[in-house]
Design a protein around this motif. Structure first.
Motif, short mmCIF file in Angstrom:
data_model
loop_
_atom_site.label_atom_id
_atom_site.label_comp_id
_atom_site.label_asym_id
_atom_site.label_seq_id
_atom_site.Cartn_x
_atom_site.Cartn_y
_atom_site.Cartn_z
N HIS A 1 41.30 47.35 28.34
CA HIS A 1 40.06 47.00 29.03
C HIS A 1 39.31 48.22 29.57
CE1 HIS A 1 41.32 42.81 29.05
NE2 HIS A 1 42.43 43.11 29.70
N ILE B 1 38.97 41.48 42.86
CA ILE B 1 38.46 40.48 41.91
C ILE B 1 39.18 39.14 42.02
CG2 ILE B 1 37.48 42.05 40.19
CD1 ILE B 1 40.06 41.82 38.58
N ARG C 1 42.92 46.45 44.57
CA ARG C 1 43.71 47.50 43.93
C ARG C 1 42.90 48.78 43.86
NH1 ARG C 1 44.53 43.71 38.56
NH2 ARG C 1 43.60 41.97 39.65
N ASN D 1 38.27 41.23 33.21
CA ASN D 1 37.88 40.07 34.02
C ASN D 1 37.25 40.52 35.33
OD1 ASN D 1 40.81 40.89 34.03
ND2 ASN D 1 40.82 39.70 35.92
N HIS E 1 41.09 35.30 27.33
CA HIS E 1 41.80 36.04 28.39
C HIS E 1 41.65 35.31 29.72
CE1 HIS E 1 42.82 39.29 31.14
NE2 HIS E 1 43.23 40.02 30.12
N LEU F 1 49.58 36.94 38.64
CA LEU F 1 49.53 37.69 37.37
C LEU F 1 50.61 37.27 36.38
CD1 LEU F 1 48.65 41.36 38.39
CD2 LEU F 1 47.17 39.61 37.44
N PHE G 1 48.05 33.66 35.40
CA PHE G 1 47.26 34.11 34.24
C PHE G 1 47.74 33.42 32.95
CE2 PHE G 1 44.71 38.29 34.70
CZ PHE G 1 44.20 37.92 35.92
N ASP H 1 47.14 46.19 27.83
CA ASP H 1 46.50 45.75 29.08
C ASP H 1 46.04 46.93 29.95
OD1 ASP H 1 45.42 43.61 30.45
OD2 ASP H 1 47.33 42.58 30.71
N PHE I 1 45.21 48.24 33.55
CA PHE I 1 46.01 47.54 34.54
C PHE I 1 47.47 47.96 34.36
CE2 PHE I 1 42.27 44.83 33.91
CZ PHE I 1 41.81 44.79 35.22
N1 URA Z 1 45.08 42.18 36.07
C1 URA Z 1 43.83 41.78 35.81
O1 URA Z 1 43.07 41.48 36.70
N2 URA Z 1 43.45 41.72 34.55
C2 URA Z 1 44.26 42.03 33.54
O2 URA Z 1 43.84 41.97 32.42
C3 URA Z 1 45.55 42.44 33.84
C4 URA Z 1 45.94 42.51 35.12
#
Ligand code: URA
Ligand code: ZN
Length: 377
Positions: free
Chosen positions: A13, A43, A52, A82, A188, A210, A214, A329, A332
């Motif tokens: 990302h 977020i 973070r 995201n 995603h 997470l 997720f 990923d 992150f």
């Molecule tokens: N945390 C996130 O917010 N997005 C990701 O894709 C992975 C971890």
């Protein structure tokens, strides 16, 4: 000398500078806040410890290229992280999607190219303005733009659709256009499907949303797509699910049984639910060889479940592996201490290396060959 097999990262990302500026301008979620110790990305609902840390690794192309070099990744198919455009009005989302798609095309096309002298190449997943009240014309305009952008090979989307989820019939013209353009849809998660009370005490940090929230969100979204008959209406649609499809591979026979016992749903679908699983592509972001082997088994048995098939052969782990693709990923899950390589990357590569029953060719496929075929790179 043996030809080097390419490593392709399909789950990686960025926040483009235009998007990061938007987050900096906001006072409500999602936002980037500035503190004495640096910027923080906030977020998720109820983010512990004020979000973070976020730095250039989230926004700068050089950082992506350095990361690729450090981990011997040749090609990255980069996607906006995201929560995409989910929080914008229809008007804002429309213009932001088109601008970010142009930005991403430029980010990729002005980067290095995979030639004799340079060994990294960038491609991207574009964005659609998937928000409530958006018009179909606006969504189709973005599909057309992505299809016309040489370096954009597909698009990333969350699970909300235009507000009613991905099984909303209002999306049929969009699936139709995506299928016709041959774009890959990367699905995603972001929103999780349970509220924070379910997660219990706050001392568990980000772990539950997470690790479980997720993937369960992706599980529900993909199941709704299957149940709504999207694959019966658009059989050539190519969907790539994040985090190896969450819990869907593990729950697919239970899903099939529940459908069998529900005449309303059973009469709607052309095939057994497990057949549709074999139409999916799953990233290999699951951190363990046993999980990858299992997912390969589940994907590889789908032909047995095609309506009219009389095959009783057991699952073919190798055939399933052809639909699995390496991802990191990034950015992150950064290393907690300064380390040469990122644990999240090393673990996913080790997992591929150690799947029982995969040959070197199968592993090369998951590391890169399958992505080269899927995205026609
Ligand atoms: N945390 C996130 O917010 N997005 C990701 O894709 C992975 C971890
Ligand atoms: Zn991700």
């Amino acid at each position: 000398m043996a030809l080097k097999r390419l490593v392709v990262d399909v789950h990686t990302h960025l926040y483009l500078p235009r998007y990061a500026s938007l987050l900096r301008s906001r006072t409500t979620l999602p936002k980037i806040i500035s503190r004495e110790d640096g910027e923080r990305l906030v977020i998720l609902k109820d983010e512990p410890s004020g979000g973070r840390p976020i730095g250039p690794v989230y926004t700068e192309r050089n950082e992506k290229l350095e990361f690729m070099k450090k981990h011997d990744i040749d090609i990255s198919i980069v996607s906006t992280a995201n929560p995409w455009l989910d929080f914008l009005s229809a008007k804002e989302a429309h213009s932001m999607a088109l601008e970010l798609n142009d930005d991403l095309e430029e980010y990729c096309s002005t980067g290095p190219a995979l030639t004799g002298t340079s060994m990294r190449q960038l491609y991207g997943f574009g964005l659609l303005p998937l928000v409530p009240e958006i018009t179909t014309e606006s969504l189709l305009e973005a599909v057309k733009q992505i299809a016309a952008s040489a370096h954009l090979k597909g698009l990333i989307m969350g699970t909300l659709g235009v507000g009613k989820g991905l099984d909303d019939e209002a999306l049929d013209p969009v699936w139709d256009a995506i299928e016709a353009a041959g774009l890959v849809v990367f699905i995603h998660p972001h929103h999780s499907i349970v509220n924070s009370e379910t997660w219990g005490p706050k001392q568990n940090g980000h772990v539950l949303p997470l690790a479980l929230g997720f993937p369960f969100e992706t599980t529900v979204a993909a199941t709704r797509i299957i149940l709504s008959g999207v694959f019966d209406r658009f059989p050539s649609l190519r969907l790539l699910l994040a985090h190896s499809g969450g819990a869907l591979p593990q729950l697919s026979s239970r899903l099939a049984s529940c459908i069998d016992h529900d005449p309303v749903v059973a009469s709607r679908l052309k095939h057994d639910a497990r057949f549709y699983l074999g139409k999916l592509y799953l990233d290999a972001v699951s951190y363990g060889p046993e999980e990858l082997g299992f997912v390969g088994d589940v994907l590889g048995r789908s032909n047995r479940f095609e309506a009219g098939s009389s095959s009783t052969a057991s699952g073919d782990r190798v055939a399933g592996s052809k639909r699995m693709l390496f991802g990191t990923d990034h950015p992150f899950f950064p290393p907690l201490s300064s380390s040469e390589k990122w644990k999240s990357v090393v673990e996913n590569l080790d997992a591929i290396e150690n799947v029982k029953g995969w040959t070197e060719d199968d592993k090369d496929g998951v590391r890169g060959g399958n992505a080269i075929s899927l995205f026609n790179l």
